[in-house]
Design an enzyme around this catalytic site. Sequence first.
Site, mmCIF file in Angstrom:
data_model
loop_
_atom_site.group_PDB
_atom_site.id
_atom_site.type_symbol
_atom_site.label_atom_id
_atom_site.label_comp_id
_atom_site.label_asym_id
_atom_site.label_seq_id
_atom_site.Cartn_x
_atom_site.Cartn_y
_atom_site.Cartn_z
ATOM 1 N N ARG A 262 -8.828 8.423 35.081
ATOM 2 C CA ARG A 262 -8.062 7.173 34.948
ATOM 3 C C ARG A 262 -8.206 6.471 36.424
ATOM 4 N NH1 ARG A 262 -2.579 8.906 31.761
ATOM 5 N NH2 ARG A 262 -3.868 9.662 30.016
ATOM 6 N N ARG A 277 -0.861 11.824 40.378
ATOM 7 C CA ARG A 277 -1.596 10.684 39.873
ATOM 8 C C ARG A 277 -2.842 10.645 40.487
ATOM 9 N NH1 ARG A 277 1.064 6.765 37.451
ATOM 10 N NH2 ARG A 277 3.082 7.383 38.144
ATOM 11 N N GLU A 349 7.607 12.956 34.559
ATOM 12 C CA GLU A 349 7.075 13.202 33.189
ATOM 13 C C GLU A 349 5.872 13.980 33.290
ATOM 14 O OE1 GLU A 349 3.677 10.721 30.348
ATOM 15 O OE2 GLU A 349 4.608 9.771 32.047
ATOM 16 N N SER A 352 3.967 13.048 26.982
ATOM 17 C CA SER A 352 4.436 11.939 26.319
ATOM 18 C C SER A 352 3.822 12.410 24.804
ATOM 19 C CB SER A 352 3.688 10.856 26.953
ATOM 20 O OG SER A 352 4.340 9.626 26.385
ATOM 21 N N ARG A 391 -0.132 18.782 36.408
ATOM 22 C CA ARG A 391 1.365 18.664 36.439
ATOM 23 C C ARG A 391 2.173 19.709 36.211
ATOM 24 N NH1 ARG A 391 3.261 12.172 35.056
ATOM 25 N NH2 ARG A 391 1.512 11.406 36.437
#
Length: 426
Positions: A262, A277, A349, A352, A391
Site C-alpha cells: 500500500r 502503517r 484496528e 476489518s 499488527r
Amino acid sequence: MHDIRFIRDNPEAFDAGLKARFLAPQSAEILALDAKRREAITRQQEAEQGRNALSKQIGQAKAKGDEAEFERLRGEVDRLKAVLEEAGAEAEKLDEALNQHLAGLPNLPELGVPVGEDEDANEEVRGWGEPREFSFTPKDHSDLGEGLGMLDFDAAAKISGARFSVLKGGLARLERALAQFMLDLHTSEHGYTEVSPPYMVRDEAMFGTGQLPKFAEDLFRTTDDRWLIPTAEVPLTNLVRDAIHDEGLFPLRMTAHTPCFRAEAGSAGRDTRGLIRQHQFHKVEMVSITTPEQSADELDRMTGCAEEVLRRLELPYRVMLLSSGDMGFGAKRTYDLEVWLPSQNTYREISSCSNCGDFQARRMNARFRREGEKKPDFLHTLNGSGVAVGRAMLAVMENHQNEDGSINIPKALQPYMGGLEVLRRD
C-alpha cells in the site's frame, strides 16, 4: 457498482443512502444520463429495424426492375445507416459515462449502520479481555524489537526508504508462526479453504473489488501495468468473476496469507514510526462468497473467526460497528476489531470484516443460478482480516512484554516457535 434499475425505482432511497455517506444527491443526474442513453438505444434499434425492412423492399424493387424505387429505397437505407451509426456511438458514449459515474460512488450503508462522518460515530458492540496492569512502564513495540536486536528500521530505510522494516531472528520466526497459526485455525476449525493467489493483478481485478478507479494513488503499479495487491481480498474475490455458478457452491470460504502493498498516500504524518502503517506487510485474509440470504449471518460468522485469533493470542480487544462515514468504499456494513496497545493506552484496528452485498459482484459480473430458475442473481461478497500479521505481532510484543524487554510467547504460538516460551535477546 449500483443497480440502475434500483435507482430508477427508488431515487429517494438512493439519495438517502448517499446522504448517509455525506455525499450530495446523485439520482437526478444519473437518471437524466440514463434517459439519454435509453433514448439513443431506442433510436439505434428503430433505425436497425427500419433498415432491415427496407432491405427486403430493395430486393423486391430490384426484382421488378423498378430503378427509381430501387434508388429511393437505397438512399433511405443510407440515411438510416447514418442514424444507426450516430445513435450507436452516442449510446456507447453515454453508457460509458453512466458506468463511470456509478463506478465512482460508494456502496450504500445497510439499515442499522450508525450515521456519522468518521470514527467518532462508531459503536462498540462487545469487548473481550481486560488490559493488563503493568508494574513498570510498558515499552513501544519498536523499542522492544530494537532492544532485542531483531527489528531494524535503519537498515530497511537504506534498502527501501521509509515505512519498511527488517525482522531478524526470533521476531522473523514469530511473524511466520503467527501466519501459520492463523491459517491452521481458519482451515482446520473455521472451514476456510487455503488459497495461494497471485500477488499482481490486472486493472479488471482492482476494479472488481473497488480499488479502481477511485483509489489508484494508494496502490503500487508495476512496469507492465499490473498492480501489487493491497490485500488478498482482490485475487480471492475475483476468482468468481465473469461466471454463473451453481447455488450449491455457496457459501464459498477462502483464506490466504500474502504480502500486501500500500502506498499510504493519504496517511502522511500518521504512524510514521513502527509497524502499524507500512508499505509492505503480511496479512491472513478471509473471503466469503454467498447468496444474498446468507451474507448477513456470514458477516457475524467471519467476525467471530477473527475474534478467535485474538482470544487465543490472549489479546484484549473490542468489536466496533463502523459508522456510515468510516466504512470502506465497497462495504455496506463493517465490524472493526481493535486490539489493546499498552504503549498507546488505546485500542487500534487489527481486523476489518465487511459485507459488500452485491456491490463488488456487479462490478465483476459474478452471478449464481438458483436451482429450478433460469435467471441468475448476483452473489454477495464479504472480506475480513484474519488478521493482519504485523499488527498481531506488535500486539503480542506489547501485551506480553516483561520488564527486562523479553516477550512471553502465548501458548497458542509455542508449538510454532519450537516450544519457545520467552523471546529474549540472543
